[in-house]
Design a protein around this motif. Structure first.
Motif, short mmCIF file in Angstrom:
data_model
loop_
_atom_site.label_atom_id
_atom_site.label_comp_id
_atom_site.label_asym_id
_atom_site.label_seq_id
_atom_site.Cartn_x
_atom_site.Cartn_y
_atom_site.Cartn_z
N GLY A 68 17.79 2.28 -47.16
CA GLY A 68 17.99 1.64 -46.25
C GLY A 68 19.24 0.74 -45.81
N ALA A 69 20.48 0.95 -46.08
CA ALA A 69 21.50 0.39 -45.52
C ALA A 69 21.80 -0.17 -44.43
CB ALA A 69 22.75 0.93 -46.98
N THR A 70 22.23 -1.96 -43.84
CA THR A 70 22.59 -1.36 -42.42
C THR A 70 24.27 -1.22 -42.94
OG1 THR A 70 23.32 -4.00 -43.81
CG2 THR A 70 20.93 -3.86 -42.97
N PRO A 71 24.32 -0.81 -41.39
CA PRO A 71 26.08 -0.65 -41.13
C PRO A 71 26.60 -1.10 -41.89
CG PRO A 71 24.84 -0.53 -39.21
CD PRO A 71 24.15 -1.23 -39.66
N TYR A 72 27.91 -1.27 -42.30
CA TYR A 72 29.63 -1.79 -42.64
C TYR A 72 29.54 -2.72 -42.15
CZ TYR A 72 33.94 -2.45 -45.79
OH TYR A 72 34.95 -3.34 -46.12
N ARG A 73 30.22 -3.66 -42.60
CA ARG A 73 30.23 -4.92 -41.52
C ARG A 73 31.85 -4.31 -41.73
NH1 ARG A 73 26.72 -9.65 -42.17
NH2 ARG A 73 24.92 -8.62 -41.93
N GLY A 74 32.86 -4.11 -40.22
CA GLY A 74 34.45 -4.08 -40.36
C GLY A 74 34.91 -2.90 -40.49
N THR A 75 36.23 -2.51 -40.91
CA THR A 75 36.70 -1.54 -41.53
C THR A 75 36.55 -1.44 -42.72
OG1 THR A 75 37.85 -1.38 -39.55
CG2 THR A 75 38.77 0.40 -41.03
N PRO A 76 35.89 -0.48 -43.97
CA PRO A 76 36.00 -0.54 -44.99
C PRO A 76 37.52 0.35 -45.34
CG PRO A 76 35.22 1.28 -43.94
CD PRO A 76 35.70 0.31 -42.74
N THR A 77 38.21 -0.07 -46.61
CA THR A 77 39.30 0.22 -47.17
C THR A 77 39.09 1.59 -48.05
OG1 THR A 77 40.32 -2.52 -47.24
CG2 THR A 77 41.47 -0.72 -48.30
N PRO A 78 40.03 2.20 -47.37
CA PRO A 78 39.89 3.58 -48.65
C PRO A 78 40.77 3.16 -50.07
CG PRO A 78 41.41 3.61 -46.89
CD PRO A 78 40.53 2.06 -46.32
N LEU A 79 40.26 4.03 -50.97
CA LEU A 79 40.53 3.99 -52.42
C LEU A 79 41.27 4.41 -52.50
CD1 LEU A 79 37.13 2.98 -54.49
CD2 LEU A 79 39.48 1.58 -54.26
N SER A 80 42.16 4.89 -53.42
CA SER A 80 44.22 5.57 -53.03
C SER A 80 43.03 6.40 -54.89
CB SER A 80 45.01 4.78 -53.79
OG SER A 80 46.06 6.25 -54.31
N LEU A 81 42.73 7.83 -54.79
CA LEU A 81 42.06 8.13 -56.30
C LEU A 81 43.41 9.48 -56.80
CD1 LEU A 81 38.96 9.21 -54.79
CD2 LEU A 81 39.00 7.16 -55.37
N PRO A 82 42.98 9.45 -57.90
CA PRO A 82 42.00 8.74 -59.14
C PRO A 82 41.92 7.43 -59.47
CG PRO A 82 44.00 10.25 -59.90
CD PRO A 82 43.57 9.95 -59.19
N LEU A 83 40.69 6.57 -59.97
CA LEU A 83 41.54 5.27 -60.15
C LEU A 83 41.57 5.05 -61.74
CD1 LEU A 83 38.63 3.66 -57.95
CD2 LEU A 83 40.95 3.73 -57.41
N SER A 84 41.79 3.90 -62.63
CA SER A 84 42.16 4.25 -63.79
C SER A 84 40.99 3.40 -64.13
CB SER A 84 43.43 3.12 -64.12
OG SER A 84 44.91 4.53 -63.73
N PHE A 85 39.85 2.54 -63.48
CA PHE A 85 39.22 1.52 -64.50
C PHE A 85 37.61 2.23 -63.94
CE2 PHE A 85 43.21 0.24 -64.62
CZ PHE A 85 43.00 -0.85 -65.92
N MET A 86 36.47 1.43 -64.85
CA MET A 86 34.86 1.29 -65.02
C MET A 86 34.52 0.30 -65.13
SD MET A 86 31.94 3.58 -65.40
CE MET A 86 32.59 4.67 -64.41
N TYR A 87 34.16 -1.21 -64.15
CA TYR A 87 33.67 -2.04 -64.65
C TYR A 87 31.96 -1.88 -64.35
CZ TYR A 87 38.64 -2.47 -62.44
OH TYR A 87 39.77 -2.98 -62.03
N ILE A 88 31.58 -2.78 -65.45
CA ILE A 88 30.19 -2.69 -65.61
C ILE A 88 29.71 -4.17 -65.64
CG2 ILE A 88 28.57 -2.52 -67.47
CD1 ILE A 88 30.00 0.47 -66.91
N HIS A 89 28.24 -4.18 -64.32
CA HIS A 89 28.44 -5.35 -64.14
C HIS A 89 26.46 -5.35 -64.34
CE1 HIS A 89 31.10 -7.03 -61.46
NE2 HIS A 89 31.24 -5.22 -61.89
N HIS A 90 25.70 -6.36 -64.36
CA HIS A 90 24.32 -6.57 -64.33
C HIS A 90 23.89 -7.14 -63.24
CE1 HIS A 90 22.97 -10.69 -67.09
NE2 HIS A 90 24.35 -10.64 -66.01
N THR A 91 22.79 -7.37 -62.31
CA THR A 91 22.99 -8.27 -61.23
C THR A 91 22.37 -9.28 -61.42
OG1 THR A 91 20.33 -7.09 -61.28
CG2 THR A 91 22.14 -5.77 -60.06
N TYR A 92 21.83 -9.28 -62.77
CA TYR A 92 21.45 -10.97 -63.12
C TYR A 92 19.76 -10.99 -62.01
CZ TYR A 92 20.51 -15.35 -64.29
OH TYR A 92 20.32 -16.82 -64.75
N GLN A 93 20.48 -11.56 -60.49
CA GLN A 93 19.37 -11.31 -59.60
C GLN A 93 19.36 -10.03 -58.97
OE1 GLN A 93 16.26 -13.09 -59.92
NE2 GLN A 93 17.15 -14.67 -61.67
#
Length: 498
Positions: free
Chosen positions: A331-356
């Motif tokens: 149920g995502a709402t649309p992206y606001r604006g114009t997304p920026t494309p990634l230049s693949l392949p990437l070199s990193f993965m970053y781990i998060h928690h949502t906390y809330q």
């Protein structure tokens, strides 16, 4: 004619003879008794409820005969199916379930698979875990398992559930009749009362729903063939598999045989060489039974090369990669604006928690609600274009698409263009996500990204706190990821909790 006039014309006048009124009442009562009211929702829960009605109306009927009755209602009895399952005789009514027209019509709609010119996929249902499944391969696999005379070796299991569909799709792609070998997925018009499923791209002959159904058919077919006692009710088997509710420990304490573990179970059962052999044999058999011709040796050799290439893609897409719930499904709402494309392949993965949200989500409904809540916060409070994360891991067995593989996120300030930000729903300051959820990201998502050319093979994994002044991803979880493969040693940015 006005509405009032129409009502008056449909009523019996008080001056009519009494016998006419009695006859009309009798017709209404008989119709109400014989025609079962059937919901129009294309949800697995509703399919199981209809199946329960069929079983209750036919007490003592063996599950295999119930399945044959369902196939008869759906018209699924071509020569390929009959080769493995036998012929369904029209005059054999003593072992066939009795169904009224409403039940029969519903079952037919739920089992007859096709894709319309408008890209709508029919013969599929939404399951409680948020995935979509074609019903015919599921039920064909179970029927093959029930009629099997050898435990754990089921004649026709792979051809009936998966191999023929894969092979035909690979052939059509090779002949440039299709734009892709596999997929796509799609989205429902309403996840509460689903009726229309629309594909996200041009279809192959092996859509995600057909593949999901095929894998389930293999898993359940082998399961029933291995049991010393056959299941008493088909509806009970489907309910245990598709409707299991996770408790506090999530998937770590869940039974093995549930739909959320579809890919894990299938990966243990099916090896790529086996799949390749089954696909080739299915196409040879299809040619003989349906096209009434024999495949020459050179043609079979060429076909094997086509199938090998297709199976490599299948293994990557459905066995190496985790299932990802698409944006339209949560149920995502649309992206606001114009997304920026990634230049693949990437070199990193970053781990998060949502906390809330601070609690792990254990259902598709709750995880989807959490995704919508985070997107609203990121867009409305933070002023970002979209939810910040690339992907989010629920504790329900699935990843949820954020900005996805191709668009730059807003997850790790100063580093968003260099890596994917993957967050785990929950607060992991003093506890950890379930082992299954961590494996989903650490093993499956990472392998998928490398195999698909989206991450370099020697990528580096960082915790959010190593790059930004934050406590994320929580003390307990950060300590855990320091032992993961690809973890990069780097001093954390100093964070003082206020």
């Amino acid at each position: 004619m006005s509405g009032a006039q129409g009502v008056e014309d449909s009523m019996i006048s008080p001056m009519e003879p009494h016998w006419k009124w009695c006859l009309t009442l009798l017709v209404v009562l008989v119709s109400a008794h014989t025609d079962t009211k059937v919901t129009s929702s294309q949800h697995m829960d509703d399919f199981i409820r209809v199946l329960e009605q069929v079983e209750e109306s036919n007490p003592g009927l063996e599950p295999v005969n119930v399945l044959r009755g369902l196939r008869r209602a759906a018209g699924l009895r071509d020569e390929f199916m009959q080769h493995f399952l036998g012929t369904i005789r029209e005059d054999s009514t003593s072992e066939a379930p009795v169904m009224d027209s409403n039940l029969s019509d519903f079952i037919g709609r739920a089992m007859r698979h096709k894709v319309t010119e408008r890209g709508r996929e029919e013969g599929v249902v939404l399951t409680a875990d948020g995935t979509t499944v074609a019903m015919s391969p599921v039920l064909l696999g179970i029927e093959a398992g029930l009629v099997s005379k050898t435990r754990c070796r089921v004649r026709g299991l792979y051809p009936l559930t998966l191999a023929r569909n894969l092979g035909l799709s690979f052939q059509h792609f090779h002949s440039s009749l299709l734009s892709q070998r596999l997929g796509p997925d799609g989205c429902w018009d309403d996840v509460t009362s689903p009726q229309v499923f629309t594909l996200s791209d041009k279809p192959s002959l092996a859509t995600d729903a057909l593949v999901n159904g095929g894998m389930d058919g293999v898993i359940l077919g082998l399961e029933v063939s291995a049991q010393s006692q056959r299941p008493l009710k088909l509806s009970s088997l489907l309910r245990r598999y598709y409707c299991h509710r996770l408790e506090g420990e999530g998937l770590d304490a869940a039974p093995r045989l549930i739909s959320r573990l579809r890919r894990e179970n299938f990966r243990e059962l099916a090896r790529p060489p086996l799949l390749q052999r089954q696909v080739v044999r299915s196409l040879v058999l299809q040619r003989r039974l349906i096209d009434h011709s024999t495949m020459l040796a050179q043609e079979k050799e060429e076909l094997t090369a086509v199938v090998r290439e297709g199976i490599n893609e299948f293994v990557h897409r459905y066995m190496d990669c985790p299932a990802i719930i698409p944006r339209c499904q949560w149920g995502a709402t649309p992206y606001r604006g114009t997304p920026t494309p990634l230049s693949l392949p990437l070199s990193f993965m970053y781990i998060h928690h949502t906390y809330q949200p601070g609690q792990p989500c254990l259902t598709f409904q709750q995880c989807s609600a959490d995704m919508r809540s985070m997107q609203r916060f990121h867009q409305d409070d933070r002023g970002w274009d979209d939810i910040g994360y690339s992907f989010v891991a629920g504790s329900d067995g699935y990843l949820y698409e954020g900005r996805g593989w191709h668009w730059q996120g807003a997850h790790t300030k100063g580093y968003n263009s260099k890596g994917y930000g993957v967050s785990f729903i929950g607060d992991y300051t003093s506890s950890l996500p379930s082992q299954q959820t961590m494996e989903l990201v650490r093993d499956r998502l990472a392998s998928c990204a490398v195999g698909g050319g989206r991450l370099v093979g020697n990528f580096t994994l960082y915790g959010h706190r190593q790059l930004v002044k934050t406590s994320c991803p929580g003390d307990a979880f950060y300590s855990e990821i320091t032992g993961w493969e690809h973890f990069g040693v780097r001093e954390c940015v100093q964070y003082v909790q206020m």
